[in-house]
Design a protein around this motif. Structure first.
Motif, PDB file in Angstrom:
ATOM      1  N   CYS A 141      22.487 -34.943 -83.772  1.00  0.00           N
ATOM      2  CA  CYS A 141      20.694 -34.397 -83.220  1.00  0.00           C
ATOM      3  C   CYS A 141      20.313 -33.746 -84.565  1.00  0.00           C
ATOM      4  O   CYS A 141      21.051 -32.768 -85.076  1.00  0.00           O
ATOM      5  CB  CYS A 141      21.320 -33.581 -82.302  1.00  0.00           C
ATOM      6  N   CYS A 144      20.404 -30.066 -83.528  1.00  0.00           N
ATOM      7  CA  CYS A 144      21.637 -28.363 -83.584  1.00  0.00           C
ATOM      8  C   CYS A 144      23.417 -29.335 -83.861  1.00  0.00           C
ATOM      9  O   CYS A 144      24.091 -28.900 -84.300  1.00  0.00           O
ATOM     10  CB  CYS A 144      22.588 -28.994 -81.245  1.00  0.00           C
ATOM     11  N   CYS A 162      18.581 -35.165 -78.178  1.00  0.00           N
ATOM     12  CA  CYS A 162      19.694 -34.355 -76.860  1.00  0.00           C
ATOM     13  C   CYS A 162      19.591 -33.692 -76.656  1.00  0.00           C
ATOM     14  O   CYS A 162      18.277 -33.584 -75.624  1.00  0.00           O
ATOM     15  CB  CYS A 162      20.064 -33.775 -78.178  1.00  0.00           C
ATOM     16  N   CYS A 164      19.359 -30.415 -75.661  1.00  0.00           N
ATOM     17  CA  CYS A 164      19.235 -29.365 -76.689  1.00  0.00           C
ATOM     18  C   CYS A 164      17.675 -29.625 -76.968  1.00  0.00           C
ATOM     19  O   CYS A 164      16.394 -28.795 -77.788  1.00  0.00           O
ATOM     20  CB  CYS A 164      19.521 -28.697 -78.384  1.00  0.00           C
TER      21      CYS A 164
END
Ligand code: BJW
Ligand code: ZN
Length: 262
Positions: A141, A144, A162, A164
């Motif tokens: 990612c 993150c 991702c 996130c």
């Protein structure tokens, strides 16, 4: 069963002709480091980058294998990686990968360093593999940093994200990016302390990987190259074998076994 014939300057091992000098550099050799490149996987059906049918003859490396290229056109880059993962889904290790995996189990001090991202050494049973350029079977990612397994046969197109919300990229090393520091340090240590350094199926064009055989040579190791073409390293190698990795690597292993495992 190994067939071994010999004349004045070459030997035949399982019908593959090796220069006699190979036996000299394999005898009493127990600290071995190997660097592999795309050529070792060519006979598993994976394309190389350079050479006669290399990818870079048709595609631009800066567009497909750099962060700038990815930022400019992530869809194109993802399309290329999805295509390569589809090929990888059915690719199998070939006799060269298997011979190296066997060798690593027989030799006390054996280090395998690869520039390849395909994971075929591990599929062949190679335990510790120093992957200099990452692994195409993983995504990372951009936000993150989390790494996760990728599906080799993707269920959808487009750019993956991702949990996130960050964009995912393949977890490989592109031009202009740093290699994983610990992996590179270990590869350098294994290069400056080995007795024999094997260079298999790499054009030796890409740095810092291409420094490794030079480091080994400068520290007194014998260097043995296996490639279907001459490379920029060929003239510096102690012995350069022109041949297919799938034939040459098992023949070199057989010779090492016959000289060192009695
Ligand atoms: C067979 C066969 C058969 C066929 N049997 N043989 C010093 C000097 C000049 C430039 C540089 C330098 N230091 C750094 C650079 C820049 C750059 C570089 O090296 N450029 C050169 C091309 C000029 N290097 C980098 O950018 C690297 N990063 C870096 O140095 O970072 C520094 C930094 C420090 C601090 C902050 C930031 C940065 C990163 C390099 C990343 C390379 N990435 C790629 C893509 C990986 C992802 C992916 O796969 O998608 O890695 S490019 C591509 O080339 C791939 C390969 O691993 C790599 C090497 O290719 P390889 O394996 O040698 O394959 P080929 O195709 O070239 O050769 C195949 C060979 O097999 C041929 O010889 C055939 O003949 C042979 N063959 N069939 C035996 N059956
Ligand atoms: Zn994330």
């Amino acid at each position: 069963m190994t067939q071994y014939k010999q004349d004045s300057n070459q030997s035949q091992v399982n019908n593959f002709t090796l220069p006699l000098q190979v036996a000299d550099i394999l005898k009493e050799t127990h600290r071995i480091t190997v660097l592999t490149g795309a050529g070792i996987s060519a006979e598993s059906g994976l394309e190389t980058f350079r050479g006669k049918s290399g990818i870079w003859n048709q595609m631009k490396p800066e567009e497909l294998a750099s962060m700038d290229g990815f930022m400019a056109n992530p869809g194109l880059v993802w399309e290329w990686y999805r295509y390569r993962r589809t090929i990888l889904a059915t690719a199998q290790p070939n006799p060269a990968h298997h011979a190296l995996a066997e060798w690593s189990k027989l030799c006390k001090d054996f280090t395998l360093v690869t520039q390849n991202v395909d994971g075929l050494h591990q599929v062949a049973g190679q335990r510790a593999v120093l992957e200099l350029h990452g692994n195409i079977r993983l995504n990372r990612c951009l936000r993150c940093g989390k790494e996760e397994d990728a599906e080799l046969l993707a269920s959808h197109d487009g750019i993956p994200y991702c949990q996130c919300g960050g964009q995912l990229r393949p977890s490989v090393v592109w031009f202009g990016e740093e290699l994983p520091r610990k992996v590179l340090d270990e590869a350098i240590r294994a290069s400056d302390s080995c007795q024999l350094f094997l260079v298999i199926g790499t054009s030796a064009e890409v740095y810092p990987a291409a420094h490794l055989p030079e480091i080994a040579r400068e520290h007194g190791a014998a260097t043995l190259e296996i490639n279907v073409e001459q490379t920029r390293f060929s003239s510096q190698a102690t012995v350069s074998i022109l041949g297919l990795a799938s034939q040459a690597v098992p023949a070199v292993l057989q010779t090492w076994k016959s000289l060192n495992l009695q």
